[in-house]
Design an enzyme around this catalytic site. Structure first.
Site, short mmCIF file in Angstrom:
data_model
loop_
_atom_site.label_atom_id
_atom_site.label_comp_id
_atom_site.label_asym_id
_atom_site.label_seq_id
_atom_site.Cartn_x
_atom_site.Cartn_y
_atom_site.Cartn_z
CG PHE A 135 -1.97 1.00 1.32
CD1 PHE A 135 -3.21 0.78 0.73
CD2 PHE A 135 -1.77 2.17 2.03
CE1 PHE A 135 -4.22 1.72 0.84
CE2 PHE A 135 -2.77 3.12 2.14
CZ PHE A 135 -4.00 2.90 1.54
CB CYS A 254 -7.22 1.44 3.22
SG CYS A 254 -8.08 1.23 1.65
CD GLU A 379 -1.34 2.22 9.29
OE1 GLU A 379 -1.81 3.18 8.68
OE2 GLU A 379 -1.03 1.16 8.74
N GLY A 380 -0.57 7.10 11.87
CA GLY A 380 -0.89 8.27 12.68
C GLY A 380 -0.10 8.30 13.97
CB THR A 381 2.54 10.58 15.23
OG1 THR A 381 1.85 11.81 14.97
CG2 THR A 381 3.50 10.29 14.07
#
Length: 399
Positions: A135, A254, A379-381
């Site tokens: 991805f 996703c 996936e985001g801090t």
């Protein structure tokens, strides 16, 4: 005289909150984690080795895209998928990451946004573990700002030509297909809302101009593969575009699937650290008694246990919401922020109980702590999820 520590789940009866089917999924994942991953993971971590033969094992177990329906996927519930993530990450974050990249990211993108032809071509092989996907969203200069994407796709007759670069793309050097997100110059609005739209493309990794280079020098996720990608005039046919995704809502849909898996997975790493510390506390004696007989050690164990159980209960609540179709992105941010932050603190406390031996690979704690630093970032801090929650609370975006 030494004792044996009780199992954590004997103190807190999670099984009573699960269905028989969910318990079966969890036990299948626990068996594979303990029998196939745990005996070799320290060597693989040390040697920076991804054990590709286990991909087929994951496929045969039904773990790949297990939350999706049709095309060889298991169609399991959200809680069952979460429990599998928990058990795999209890062995190593890299293997939960593999299941996440393959199923929650690459397969979900195709399942959510692909044409029927695209789904038939890729999903059955990916579900079986015969094909690997990646991805490709994050860019070298983008990080948490995907709106600043510089990878571009331009139309040239019946083809799209992709140029640009991506970074930290899991599995890319092993993958058969890459889900590539690129900005399309689209003044006519034919492929989006006009102007410059972000669209997804399915790019076979054998396509000329596609180069995946594994990132070396990692002190975290060493039994996993992350890559730099370069696209130099990569040509794909017009039908390679995912027809159902336009704008950043496509990849974000996703990412939310992957973040949900992390909520559970990080608690698996935390449980593993707690188990190691608990066992050590009743088997190591200092000053004539087990270190677990000391009040300070018991206080640490109690606090660690409380955070594991709170995290698992939060994950279970989010899973039930997801199964009802009621889970929001802000709720996922609560789970991701809490689970990873607390898992890291549990790893640090477990290391202190293990004392000097805790920095060795005789115990999994330092490996989990190192891996969780990556999980905390992707996936985001923490900061991104704090801002998501701040916006939800105040109604003001501070990004």
């Amino acid at each position: 005289m030494t004792a044996t520590a009780p199992r954590i789940d004997q103190v807190f009866d999670l099984d009573a909150l699960l269905t028989e089917d969910e318990r079966e999924w969890q036990q299948r994942a626990r068996t594979i984690a303990q029998e196939r991953i745990a005996p070799i993971i320290e060597d693989d971590f040390e040697n920076k080795h991804f054990r590709r033969e286990l991909v087929k094992v994951m496929g045969d177990a039904g773990f790949l895209g297990m939350h999706l329906k049709g095309y060889g996927c298991a169609g399991a519930g959200a809680v069952a998928y979460g429990l599998v993530c928990l058990e795999l990450e209890a062995a190593d974050s890299g293997w939960r990451t593999f299941v996440s990249v393959q199923g929650s990211l690459a397969m979900s993108a195709i399942h959510k946004y692909g044409s029927e032809e695209q789904k038939q071509r890729w999903l059955p092989g990916m579900a079986a573990g015969d094909l690997i996907g990646c991805f490709a969203l994050t860019e070298p200069q983008g990080g948490s700002d995907p709106a600043a994407m510089t990878t571009v796709a331009r139309r040239d007759g019946d083809e799209w030509v992709i140029d640009g670069a991506k970074r930290w793309i899991g599995l890319a050097s092993l993958a058969d297909v890459a889900v590539v997100w690129a900005r399309v110059d689209d003044p006519s609005g034919a492929y989006g809302e006009g102007g410059s739209a972000v669209r997804g493309f399915l790019v076979p990794t054998s396509t000329p101009g596609f180069t995946a280079t594994p990132i070396d020098g990692k002190l975290s996720m060493r039994a996993s593969v992350q890559c730099d990608l370069d696209f130099d005039g990569v040509r794909v046919p017009a039908e390679a575009m995912l027809p159902g995704a336009s704008g950043l809502s496509g990849p974000f849909g996703c990412l939310n699937e992957a973040r949900y898996g992390i909520v559970w997975g990080a608690m698996g790493a935390a449980r593993s650290c707690l188990e190691a510390a608990l066992e050590r506390s009743v088997t190591r004696e200092v000053f004539g008694k087990p270190i677990g007989a000391n009040q300070l050690t018991q206080a640490k164990l109690a606090d660690m246990f409380v955070e594991v159980e709170k995290g698992v209960l939060l994950a279970l609540h989010l899973g039930r919401l997801k199964e009802r179709g009621a889970l929001t992105p802000a709720q996922i941010s609560v789970g991701k922020l809490n689970s990873v932050r607390e898992a890291l603190e549990i790893a640090h406390q477990a290391r202190s109980i293990l004392a000097g031996d805790g920095i060795t690979n005789a115990f999994p704690v330092m490996r989990h702590a190192a891996n969780l630093e990556s999980v905390r970032t992707y996936e985001g801090t923490d900061e991104i999820h704090q801002l998501v929650l701040g916006r939800a609370l105040t109604g003001i975006a501070a990004f």
